[in-house]
Design a protein around this motif. Sequence first.
Motif, PDB file in Angstrom:
ATOM      1  N   THR A 196       0.885  -1.236   0.192  1.00 23.43           N
ATOM      2  CA  THR A 196      -0.032   0.009   0.303  1.00 23.43           C
ATOM      3  C   THR A 196       0.743   1.308  -0.102  1.00 23.43           C
ATOM      4  O   THR A 196       0.641   2.072  -0.926  1.00 23.43           O
ATOM      5  CB  THR A 196      -0.879   0.021   1.215  1.00 23.43           C
ATOM      6  N   CYS A 197       1.732   1.398   0.808  1.00 21.45           N
ATOM      7  CA  CYS A 197       2.551   2.453   0.956  1.00 21.45           C
ATOM      8  C   CYS A 197       3.574   2.889  -0.298  1.00 21.45           C
ATOM      9  O   CYS A 197       3.487   3.977  -0.674  1.00 21.45           O
ATOM     10  CB  CYS A 197       3.253   2.545   2.190  1.00 21.45           C
ATOM     11  N   TYR A 198       4.388   1.726  -0.485  1.00 18.02           N
ATOM     12  CA  TYR A 198       5.398   1.963  -1.865  1.00 18.02           C
ATOM     13  C   TYR A 198       4.610   2.097  -3.025  1.00 18.02           C
ATOM     14  O   TYR A 198       5.321   2.585  -3.930  1.00 18.02           O
ATOM     15  CB  TYR A 198       6.178   0.713  -1.726  1.00 18.02           C
ATOM     16  N   SER A 199       3.238   1.649  -3.137  1.00 16.92           N
ATOM     17  CA  SER A 199       2.607   2.057  -4.441  1.00 16.92           C
ATOM     18  C   SER A 199       2.053   3.399  -4.315  1.00 16.92           C
ATOM     19  O   SER A 199       1.783   4.099  -5.351  1.00 16.92           O
ATOM     20  CB  SER A 199       1.279   1.012  -4.245  1.00 16.92           C
ATOM     21  N   ALA A 200       1.929   4.186  -3.042  1.00 16.97           N
ATOM     22  CA  ALA A 200       1.177   5.413  -2.689  1.00 16.97           C
ATOM     23  C   ALA A 200       2.212   6.284  -2.849  1.00 16.97           C
ATOM     24  O   ALA A 200       2.191   7.748  -3.338  1.00 16.97           O
ATOM     25  CB  ALA A 200       0.219   5.509  -1.705  1.00 16.97           C
ATOM     26  N   HIS A 201       3.580   6.002  -2.381  1.00 16.07           N
ATOM     27  CA  HIS A 201       4.399   7.160  -2.325  1.00 16.07           C
ATOM     28  C   HIS A 201       5.804   6.788  -2.637  1.00 16.07           C
ATOM     29  O   HIS A 201       6.279   5.546  -2.700  1.00 16.07           O
ATOM     30  CB  HIS A 201       4.414   7.474  -0.775  1.00 16.07           C
ATOM     31  N   ASP A 202       6.708   7.535  -2.928  1.00 14.64           N
ATOM     32  CA  ASP A 202       8.140   7.435  -3.282  1.00 14.64           C
ATOM     33  C   ASP A 202       8.599   7.178  -1.825  1.00 14.64           C
ATOM     34  O   ASP A 202       8.016   7.616  -0.788  1.00 14.64           O
ATOM     35  CB  ASP A 202       8.861   8.664  -3.645  1.00 14.64           C
ATOM     36  N   PHE A 203       9.780   6.644  -1.735  1.00 14.69           N
ATOM     37  CA  PHE A 203      10.720   6.259  -0.545  1.00 14.69           C
ATOM     38  C   PHE A 203      11.920   6.537  -0.959  1.00 14.69           C
ATOM     39  O   PHE A 203      12.598   5.818  -1.330  1.00 14.69           O
ATOM     40  CB  PHE A 203      10.547   4.726  -0.049  1.00 14.69           C
ATOM     41  N   VAL A 204      12.557   7.772  -0.529  1.00 12.44           N
ATOM     42  CA  VAL A 204      13.911   8.290  -0.825  1.00 12.44           C
ATOM     43  C   VAL A 204      14.466   8.860   0.392  1.00 12.44           C
ATOM     44  O   VAL A 204      14.014   9.306   1.465  1.00 12.44           O
ATOM     45  CB  VAL A 204      13.748   9.246  -2.018  1.00 12.44           C
ATOM     46  N   GLY A 205      15.818   8.588   0.297  1.00  4.59           N
ATOM     47  CA  GLY A 205      16.851   9.083   1.140  1.00  4.59           C
ATOM     48  C   GLY A 205      17.874  10.029   0.369  1.00  4.59           C
ATOM     49  O   GLY A 205      18.022  10.141  -0.590  1.00  4.59           O
ATOM     50  N   ASN A 206      18.811  10.396   1.266  1.00  3.79           N
ATOM     51  CA  ASN A 206      19.984  11.333   0.967  1.00  3.79           C
ATOM     52  C   ASN A 206      21.362  10.654   1.349  1.00  3.79           C
ATOM     53  O   ASN A 206      21.415   9.927   2.257  1.00  3.79           O
ATOM     54  CB  ASN A 206      20.177  12.556   1.529  1.00  3.79           C
ATOM     55  N   ALA A 207      22.406  10.617   0.388  1.00  2.00           N
ATOM     56  CA  ALA A 207      23.628   9.721   0.470  1.00  2.00           C
ATOM     57  C   ALA A 207      24.579  10.445   1.216  1.00  2.00           C
ATOM     58  O   ALA A 207      25.826   9.920   1.692  1.00  2.00           O
ATOM     59  CB  ALA A 207      24.086   9.370  -0.805  1.00  2.00           C
ATOM     60  N   ASN A 208      24.495  11.581   1.738  1.00  2.00           N
ATOM     61  CA  ASN A 208      25.577  12.576   2.267  1.00  2.00           C
ATOM     62  C   ASN A 208      26.093  11.574   3.551  1.00  2.00           C
ATOM     63  O   ASN A 208      27.232  11.733   3.694  1.00  2.00           O
ATOM     64  CB  ASN A 208      25.054  13.920   2.577  1.00  2.00           C
ATOM     65  N   VAL A 209      25.279  11.386   4.432  1.00  2.00           N
ATOM     66  CA  VAL A 209      25.783  10.676   5.687  1.00  2.00           C
ATOM     67  C   VAL A 209      26.476   9.505   5.407  1.00  2.00           C
ATOM     68  O   VAL A 209      27.637   9.387   6.160  1.00  2.00           O
ATOM     69  CB  VAL A 209      24.505  10.379   6.517  1.00  2.00           C
ATOM     70  N   LEU A 210      26.170   8.707   4.623  1.00  2.00           N
ATOM     71  CA  LEU A 210      26.704   7.416   4.208  1.00  2.00           C
ATOM     72  C   LEU A 210      27.924   7.790   3.366  1.00  2.00           C
ATOM     73  O   LEU A 210      29.069   6.945   3.992  1.00  2.00           O
ATOM     74  CB  LEU A 210      25.793   6.580   3.147  1.00  2.00           C
ATOM     75  N   ARG A 211      28.000   8.508   2.640  1.00  2.00           N
ATOM     76  CA  ARG A 211      29.394   9.069   1.898  1.00  2.00           C
ATOM     77  C   ARG A 211      30.450   9.551   3.188  1.00  2.00           C
ATOM     78  O   ARG A 211      31.580   8.918   2.903  1.00  2.00           O
ATOM     79  CB  ARG A 211      29.248  10.160   1.211  1.00  2.00           C
ATOM     80  N   TRP A 212      30.023  10.346   4.028  1.00  2.00           N
ATOM     81  CA  TRP A 212      30.927  10.586   5.150  1.00  2.00           C
ATOM     82  C   TRP A 212      31.258   9.565   5.883  1.00  2.00           C
ATOM     83  O   TRP A 212      32.494   9.494   6.169  1.00  2.00           O
ATOM     84  CB  TRP A 212      30.171  11.558   5.929  1.00  2.00           C
ATOM     85  N   LEU A 213      30.430   8.585   6.259  1.00  4.39           N
ATOM     86  CA  LEU A 213      30.941   7.629   7.075  1.00  4.39           C
ATOM     87  C   LEU A 213      31.898   6.580   6.510  1.00  4.39           C
ATOM     88  O   LEU A 213      32.687   6.014   6.848  1.00  4.39           O
ATOM     89  CB  LEU A 213      29.737   6.828   7.484  1.00  4.39           C
TER      90      LEU A 213
END
Length: 317
Positions: A251-268
């Motif tokens: 239901t949720c993945y069909s109704a909305h995008d699910f996105v994040g940002n890579a800056n924290v992972l790049r830094w780590l």
Amino acid sequence: MILVNAANGNQGKFLIPRLLRAGATVRACVRSEAAASGLSAAGVAEVVVGDIGEPDIIARAVRGVDKVYHVCPTMHPLEREIGFGMIDAARAEGVKHFVLGSVLHPHLTALVQHEIKRDIEEHLIASDLPFTILQPAIYMLPLKLKPAFEQGRYTVAWSPERIQSLVDIGDVAEVVAIVLTHSDDHLAATYELSGAERLTAHDMARIIGAVIGQTIPVEEIDVETFLHALFGDRDRSSLDHQVRAVRSLNTCYSAHDFVGNANVLRWLLGREPRTPASRSATSSVNDKGPRTAMLPSPMLDAFPRPWQARRGRRPCT
């Protein structure tokens, strides 16, 4: 000693070797004697065998350890109770660092598993334990890519037009190892872990197709087909929690995008996160082939990473 829960699961298989290479003393918690034998042979110092949903197993697992990495087995019906129990046991034992494997955007409580992880995060913060919370996006797993290589089609149980952020599970394991072996640098932190690319299912199919040299069609399967793929012919009445979790994903993945940002992972990581193309290329040769080179990102020089300096890398200036 570091306790790793669900040590034979998706993350554990990537994490345990990293911790052992770093010289950590590891206690693993698994469900089967077969898994325990393999971990012992690999160099794990101690293995607790049993269902982590049982309080006595939690107590045995946590007893005497300095640090805990807790990630619950996928869709476990007692995930909330297990999380609370692990935190309470760790507090009673005086654990020095509790690292929680959570999920990106746990406040999206229409997703069953997200609501549970939100509650566990709250319980951990309120426990006064020294903590770090890791919130990974959707995992890039070789298992999820396998049907595309074997059957020539990419299947999803939600709208293939929706955009999603993915994260390589090897990158997540690398971050967990960094956090556990350099605790002082990461206490009281909550880290979102996301790859850089935001992709639809059609994008993923094109990436896989480019790796194996053929056109990969996208197939949207219904919830019942997905449930059967996960659980076979098991009685649905015994899988109430899992069925609700899968339906909420659909239901949720069909109704909305699910996105994040890579800056924290790049830094780590101190480099660019792995991409779906590099994971697909690796999976296409049974996870034994060369990975795409991971290059440093110029923006990283502005943000010091003291744990890298202490590992012998050039400190940022």
